[in-house]
Design a protein around this motif. Structure first.
Motif, PDB file in Angstrom:
ATOM      1  N   SER A  75       4.175   0.501 -13.544  1.00  0.00           N
ATOM      2  CA  SER A  75       2.861   1.002 -13.131  1.00  0.00           C
ATOM      3  C   SER A  75       2.829   1.213 -11.621  1.00  0.00           C
ATOM      4  O   SER A  75       3.433   0.453 -10.860  1.00  0.00           O
ATOM      5  CB  SER A  75       1.764   0.015 -13.522  1.00  0.00           C
ATOM      6  N   HIS A  78      -2.629  -0.968 -10.711  1.00  0.00           N
ATOM      7  CA  HIS A  78      -3.118  -1.804 -11.802  1.00  0.00           C
ATOM      8  C   HIS A  78      -4.636  -1.936 -11.821  1.00  0.00           C
ATOM      9  O   HIS A  78      -5.223  -2.240 -12.843  1.00  0.00           O
ATOM     10  CB  HIS A  78      -2.516  -3.212 -11.706  1.00  0.00           C
ATOM     11  N   ASP A  80      -8.788  -1.288 -11.527  1.00  0.00           N
ATOM     12  CA  ASP A  80      -9.786  -0.322 -11.972  1.00  0.00           C
ATOM     13  C   ASP A  80     -10.592   0.177 -10.778  1.00  0.00           C
ATOM     14  O   ASP A  80     -10.647  -0.461  -9.718  1.00  0.00           O
ATOM     15  CB  ASP A  80     -10.723  -0.957 -12.999  1.00  0.00           C
ATOM     16  N   LYS A 129      -3.381   5.359 -12.039  1.00  0.00           N
ATOM     17  CA  LYS A 129      -3.372   4.237 -12.978  1.00  0.00           C
ATOM     18  C   LYS A 129      -2.511   4.525 -14.209  1.00  0.00           C
ATOM     19  O   LYS A 129      -1.841   3.624 -14.737  1.00  0.00           O
ATOM     20  CB  LYS A 129      -4.795   3.894 -13.405  1.00  0.00           C
TER      21      LYS A 129
END
Length: 211
Positions: A75, A78, A80, A129
């Motif tokens: 990723s 991570h 939000d 994301k």
């Protein structure tokens, strides 16, 4: 299946296909997995130093058959959107900084103050994301120039609220074919192929989509 097998090669356990070692507290254990049976539904196994051959579901071998790449974090971002304070995008002489207020509304604060396009900001965050590293190409390269990361084409920095740090993604040149050398902002904007990239402060160079 067999309590005291004379020939482990019959079950593929002389040289196991997978050997799993796991530890819980002070206790440790190993599990060896060998050949599948004729139907492919089960796999032969052996626990620790026990001689007994076990009959296990083949899905266990499939689930454990992972490469180092499979197990690595791929990723780029991570967090939000509500946890993000600012996004800074730099390329060439252009430097744009956007900031999110307490009402989760975005504004541009550099190079001047403007109302930001919310849809575009959320699209950038969603891209970061959802993006996954496609390949790790160099763990600790001595020279970043072959990847265009000595002078990155794009630099994207995401800063988090409550002083929880900043994550910066550096984008270099596009991975070229055998007869192709690509390292320009125009090719980057066309969204073709894959790009060399790096997380600032981390040595590994990897590939991500240029779309």
């Amino acid at each position: 299946i067999e309590e005291n097998p004379k020939d482990l090669s019959t079950y593929g356990l002389d040289k196991p296909f997978i050997k799993l070692a796991f530890k819980t507290g002070k206790n440790s254990e190993t599990l060896s997995l060998g050949h599948k049976n004729v139907t492919g539904s089960f796999v032969y196994g052996q626990k620790g130093d026990e001689k007994k051959v076990l009959f296990l579901y083949a899905t266990l071998r499939s689930d454990l058959d992972k490469s180092l790449f499979d197990l690595r974090d791929k990723s780029l971002l991570h967090s939000d959107s509500p946890e993000i304070d600012t996004i800074q995008i730099s390329h060439g002489d252009l430097n744009i900084v956007t900031k999110q207020n307490n009402n989760r509304e975005w504004s541009i604060i550099e190079p001047a103050n403007y109302k930001a396009d919310e849809e575009t900001i959320h699209s950038i965050l969603l891209k970061l994301k959802n993006e996954r590293i496609k390949e790790f190409v160099a763990e600790k390269p001595d020279d970043l120039q072959p990847y265009g990361l000595d002078n990155p084409i794009y630099r994207v920095s995401v800063s988090f609220k409550e002083n929880k740090g900043t994550r910066t993604i550096l984008y270099g040149s596009e991975k070229a074919g055998k007869d192709q050398q690509v390292n320009s902002r125009e090719n980057y904007a066309q969204g073709k192929g894959v790009l060399y990239a790096q997380i600032e402060g981390e040595p590994a160079v990897f590939l991500v989509s240029s779309d």
